[in-house]
Structures are given as C-alpha cells and as structure tokens.
Scaffold this motif. Structure first.
Motif, PDB file in Angstrom:
ATOM      1  N   PRO A 107      -0.709  11.772  -0.800  1.00  0.00           N
ATOM      2  CA  PRO A 107      -0.294  12.080   0.569  1.00  0.00           C
ATOM      3  C   PRO A 107      -0.934  11.150   1.591  1.00  0.00           C
ATOM      4  N   TYR A 108      -1.971  10.418   1.169  1.00  0.00           N
ATOM      5  CA  TYR A 108      -2.746   9.600   2.108  1.00  0.00           C
ATOM      6  C   TYR A 108      -3.311   8.398   1.364  1.00  0.00           C
ATOM      7  N   ARG A 109      -3.147   7.215   1.947  1.00  0.00           N
ATOM      8  CA  ARG A 109      -3.728   6.005   1.345  1.00  0.00           C
ATOM      9  C   ARG A 109      -3.914   4.984   2.463  1.00  0.00           C
ATOM     10  N   THR A 110      -5.164   4.679   2.803  1.00  0.00           N
ATOM     11  CA  THR A 110      -5.468   3.725   3.853  1.00  0.00           C
ATOM     12  C   THR A 110      -6.606   2.813   3.407  1.00  0.00           C
ATOM     13  N   LEU A 111      -6.767   1.696   4.098  1.00  0.00           N
ATOM     14  CA  LEU A 111      -7.893   0.816   3.802  1.00  0.00           C
ATOM     15  C   LEU A 111      -9.217   1.525   4.064  1.00  0.00           C
ATOM     16  N   LEU A 112      -9.306   2.232   5.184  1.00  0.00           N
ATOM     17  CA  LEU A 112     -10.530   2.939   5.505  1.00  0.00           C
ATOM     18  C   LEU A 112     -10.831   4.002   4.457  1.00  0.00           C
ATOM     19  N   GLY A 113      -9.782   4.665   3.973  1.00  0.00           N
ATOM     20  CA  GLY A 113      -9.968   5.655   2.916  1.00  0.00           C
ATOM     21  C   GLY A 113     -10.542   5.034   1.661  1.00  0.00           C
ATOM     22  N   HIS A 114     -10.084   3.834   1.300  1.00  0.00           N
ATOM     23  CA  HIS A 114     -10.621   3.137   0.123  1.00  0.00           C
ATOM     24  C   HIS A 114     -12.111   2.855   0.299  1.00  0.00           C
ATOM     25  N   PHE A 115     -12.467   2.314   1.449  1.00  0.00           N
ATOM     26  CA  PHE A 115     -13.871   1.987   1.691  1.00  0.00           C
ATOM     27  C   PHE A 115     -14.743   3.231   1.623  1.00  0.00           C
ATOM     28  N   ARG A 116     -14.301   4.305   2.255  1.00  0.00           N
ATOM     29  CA  ARG A 116     -15.107   5.524   2.275  1.00  0.00           C
ATOM     30  C   ARG A 116     -15.221   6.139   0.885  1.00  0.00           C
ATOM     31  N   ARG A 119       0.829  -1.208   0.000  1.00  0.00           N
ATOM     32  CA  ARG A 119       0.000   0.000   0.000  1.00  0.00           C
ATOM     33  C   ARG A 119       0.870   1.267   0.000  1.00  0.00           C
ATOM     34  N   GLU A 120       1.957   1.241   0.750  1.00  0.00           N
ATOM     35  CA  GLU A 120       2.857   2.395   0.763  1.00  0.00           C
ATOM     36  C   GLU A 120       3.570   2.546  -0.576  1.00  0.00           C
ATOM     37  N   ARG A 121       3.908   1.421  -1.209  1.00  0.00           N
ATOM     38  CA  ARG A 121       4.538   1.491  -2.532  1.00  0.00           C
ATOM     39  C   ARG A 121       3.594   2.154  -3.520  1.00  0.00           C
ATOM     40  N   ARG A 122       2.339   1.768  -3.493  1.00  0.00           N
ATOM     41  CA  ARG A 122       1.357   2.356  -4.405  1.00  0.00           C
ATOM     42  C   ARG A 122       1.128   3.833  -4.085  1.00  0.00           C
ATOM     43  N   ARG A 123       1.130   4.159  -2.799  1.00  0.00           N
ATOM     44  CA  ARG A 123       0.937   5.569  -2.420  1.00  0.00           C
ATOM     45  C   ARG A 123       2.047   6.430  -3.008  1.00  0.00           C
ATOM     46  N   LEU A 124       3.291   5.976  -2.879  1.00  0.00           N
ATOM     47  CA  LEU A 124       4.425   6.733  -3.397  1.00  0.00           C
ATOM     48  C   LEU A 124       4.405   6.774  -4.921  1.00  0.00           C
ATOM     49  N   GLU A 125       4.084   5.647  -5.533  1.00  0.00           N
ATOM     50  CA  GLU A 125       4.052   5.574  -6.997  1.00  0.00           C
ATOM     51  C   GLU A 125       3.029   6.532  -7.580  1.00  0.00           C
ATOM     52  N   MET A 126       1.906   6.714  -6.866  1.00  0.00           N
ATOM     53  CA  MET A 126       0.836   7.568  -7.365  1.00  0.00           C
ATOM     54  C   MET A 126       0.901   8.981  -6.801  1.00  0.00           C
ATOM     55  N   GLY A 127       1.914   9.268  -6.006  1.00  0.00           N
ATOM     56  CA  GLY A 127       2.092  10.609  -5.480  1.00  0.00           C
ATOM     57  C   GLY A 127       0.983  11.049  -4.546  1.00  0.00           C
ATOM     58  N   ALA A 151       6.502  12.464  11.928  1.00  0.00           N
ATOM     59  CA  ALA A 151       5.614  11.757  11.008  1.00  0.00           C
ATOM     60  C   ALA A 151       4.993  12.731  10.014  1.00  0.00           C
ATOM     61  N   ARG A 152       4.374  12.154   8.967  1.00  0.00           N
ATOM     62  CA  ARG A 152       3.659  12.976   8.008  1.00  0.00           C
ATOM     63  C   ARG A 152       2.429  13.582   8.669  1.00  0.00           C
ATOM     64  N   ASP A 153       1.933  14.672   8.079  1.00  0.00           N
ATOM     65  CA  ASP A 153       0.710  15.280   8.594  1.00  0.00           C
ATOM     66  C   ASP A 153      -0.412  14.243   8.631  1.00  0.00           C
ATOM     67  N   LEU A 154      -1.171  14.235   9.710  1.00  0.00           N
ATOM     68  CA  LEU A 154      -2.276  13.304   9.832  1.00  0.00           C
ATOM     69  C   LEU A 154      -3.363  13.620   8.815  1.00  0.00           C
ATOM     70  N   TYR A 155      -3.578  14.896   8.560  1.00  0.00           N
ATOM     71  CA  TYR A 155      -4.566  15.317   7.557  1.00  0.00           C
ATOM     72  C   TYR A 155      -3.887  16.290   6.594  1.00  0.00           C
ATOM     73  N   PRO A 156      -3.234  15.764   5.550  1.00  0.00           N
ATOM     74  CA  PRO A 156      -2.433  16.598   4.639  1.00  0.00           C
ATOM     75  C   PRO A 156      -3.251  17.198   3.497  1.00  0.00           C
TER      76      PRO A 156
END
Length: 378
Positions: free
Chosen positions: A179-188, A169-177, A324-329
């Motif tokens: 700032p945020y990628r989570t399972l919960l984010g996908h569902f929502r 998931r982190e690899r895909r987040r970086l590849e797609m540029g 850490a990165r911003d929680l809400y970037p």
C-alpha cells in the motif's frame, strides 16, 4: 519536521528549500543547531545569518546540488554529518543517474534530521570499520543481467538507484502488493536493521526485544522464502503493521522502526503548522487531537498514539477527498502499538545516554572521505 524562517525577510521556509522564494537568499542547513539559515558570501566561506558567524563551508556534495548542509565550524572541506556516511554513489557524468541520486539524497537528509535530533549513535565506516553506517547507491547493470536489491548487511545499506524512478517504484509497489512504497520509507526501514544491531543486539536488549517481536534466531533465508511463496497469514493485521513485517522478527522490527519515524516526523510537521483535529461531527469524542508536545522529546508514548490516530483519520479522509490513496494506509492494533512503544523506549534511552552524544571523533572527521563515485557506470 520543522518549519523554518528566513532570517533576512521572515519568509516561511521548508527543509528542502535551497533558496528563499521571497528575498532570494541562499539557504544552508546547520545540523548542530537543526536550523535552516540564510547565508551571504564571506571572505572565507559564507556568513550564516542565523548566528552572524562567518567562515562556514558547504558539504562537498553541494557541488552537485545534492546537499545544502554545512560542515562543522572550523572545517573547510569534506562531507557533512549526513554525507560522510556515503560509500559508493552513482556515475555523476550520467544525467539520469545524477538526477536519481539527488532524489535519494533528499530522502537520506530527511532521515538524518531525525537521527540527529534523537542523538542516536552514528559511526561512520572510518570510525567503525566493521559496523559503521554506510550507504551505497547503486545503479542496475546496464546489460540488464543483474538488478540491485535494496537491503542492509552489517551496517552497509544498499539503495537501488532504480527506486528513484517513480514509474519503476510504482510498478514494484503494485507487483508486491504494497500500500506504500517511498524512498524515505526505504531509508527508514533499512536503518531500522542497523539500529537493531546497535540498540538491541549490541546493547544487551535481545531478550526484551524477543518478548515483543519474537524469536530472531529462526532461519532468515527460510523465512523470506516462505513469505514470498505463501504470503502473509490471513490475520496478519491483528499483530503486524504490514504484511512484510510477518516475514521475520528482524523485518517486523525494521518495519515498526520505520513507522515510528513516520509518525514522529509527521506529528512534528502537524504541530509546526498548528493543525488541530476537532471535528464538529464528533459527538462522542475520540477524534480530537492537538500536538502540544515535542514528539521527539516526549517520554509518554501514549501521548504520541493519542494524537496520531485522529490525525490519521483526518489525513486519510482529506486524501480520499482528492481521489488519492490513503496517506497512511495502516492499522495500529494494540500489539502493534506495543511494538512501537518498545521502539520509543529504545530511542528515548539512547537519546539520554552519554554514549549517544559521542559521534565526535576528531581523527575520523579529518580522514579522507569514504564517498566514491561508481567507476565507468553507464
């Protein structure tokens, strides 16, 4: 999200807890009451200490430690209000796939906490064969020739099991540029597409939605290709909550929907902890906030925004203090806030509509469940 209290020992409990860390009581979630209850064995099923009732039974997925929700009172077998929306699940004989599915279920159940709290219309595929909400959790082809893509298609939401792997998931987040990628984010995000169909298209709100999000009749395939070829416009942050939201009005709606759920759920959690933002260094005002309302019930969206922005500044600053990165970037500009306000009104109207509280088809609830395991997956 709420905090809960163990009825046996008064210990603080969290939504994902399966047992009380203080007294050891097993815990079960009662979706009809939105409460986490300590339970004890009973002659039939379990006794819930929250209401001292006996004869309640766990969702069938409790057998796999993938769910701790209770069935409706009177039901003795089947799936809970969240798991009855499952279609295909991974191969549970594979330990890695079983572990990944459990992670997906944690995010899915948190999603359903919000949807149920708002009394949003939730029909299964049995209740609505053409457009009922159903989730397929799919693993990639073991040969590596074909990868599963997360997405939505007319009520069918596919979630790639690979997303449960933090490294992938982190690899895909970086590849797609991103700032945020989570399972919960996908569902929502994906359920936002479903509710565009239900609350906008099917509810006669197309023109109002287009006035805020733009013309959704433009070719989606071409828009997606353009986005991946050229990227987002340089000034995208002026009008969109994310770069991906610039792709097409459907994606803008889904991204905004997801952020609305992020905001409301986080504010409820902050309220449950009694968190108040009141920095002594704020000499001119604007950085203070206290959640004195229920974010799931408040009608005035300005109250949500006025509380959220100071919390965002505080949360991001604390995250930076930990390196850490911003929680809400993300940046909420006035146009983005207007889009969030549109979502708020859709949800609020639905929550108060009689049709939104239906979801009670006795026939569908007694019909054989949809959930099926992937056959022969490696």
């Amino acid at each position: 999200m709420k905090l809960f209290v163990c009825q046996a020992c008064k210990n603080i409990l969290y939504f994902e807890n399966r047992s009380c860390g203080r007294c050891g009581h097993q815990l079960a979630f009662m979706p009809e009451r939105q409460i986490l209850s300590a339970i004890e064995p009973a002659e039939q099923g379990v006794r819930t200490l929250a209401d001292d009732e006996t004869g309640r039974f766990f969702c069938a997925n409790a057998e796999h430690d993938a769910c701790n929700w209770l069935l409706k009172a009177g039901e003795t077998a089947g799936f809970c209000r969240a798991c009855r929306h499952n279609g295909t699940i991974p191969n549970l004989s594979d330990p890695a796939q079983l572990a990944g599915w459990r992670e997906l279920e944690v995010a899915k159940h948190r999603l359903f906490y919000s949807l149920i709290r708002w009394k949003l219309p939730l029909k299964t595929r049995i209740e609505d064969p053409e457009h009922g909400l159903i989730f397929n959790f799919l693993a990639d082809d073991p040969s590596g020739q074909q990868k599963v893509m997360t997405g939505h298609d007319n009520g069918l939401i596919t979630i790639a099991l690979a997303e449960a792997d933090e490294i992938e998931r982190e690899r895909r987040r970086l590849e797609m540029g991103e700032p945020y990628r989570t399972l919960l984010g996908h569902f929502r995000h994906e359920v936002g597409h479903y509710f565009w169909d239900v609350l906008v298209r099917d509810a006669g709100k197309l023109e109002q939605c287009r006035a805020v999000f733009g013309d959704d009749t433009q070719d989606y395939g071409e828009a997606l290709k353009r986005h991946y070829d050229a990227g987002a416009p340089a000034d995208w942050q002026d009008n969109f909550v994310s770069a991906y939201a610039t792709t097409h009005p459907w994606e803008d709606f889904a991204e905004t929907w997801a952020h609305y759920l992020h905001i409301v759920d986080t504010l409820e959690m902050a309220s449950e902890f009694g968190i108040e933002i009141d920095p002594p260094a704020d000499q001119i005002g604007g950085l203070s906030a206290r959640v004195t309302f229920d974010p799931y019930e408040v009608s005035d969206f300005d109250a949500i925004v006025n509380a959220w922005l100071p919390f965002t500044f505080a949360m991001n600053s604390v995250a930076r203090a930990m390196g850490a990165r911003d929680l809400y970037p993300f940046i909420l500009t006035p146009p983005v806030i207007a889009k969030l306000g549109f979502i708020h009104e859709l949800v609020r109207r639905s929550a108060h509509a009689k049709s939104a509280t239906a979801d009670k088809s006795a026939t569908a609830e007694k019909t054989a469940p949809v959930q099926q395991e992937t056959a022969g997956a490696a």
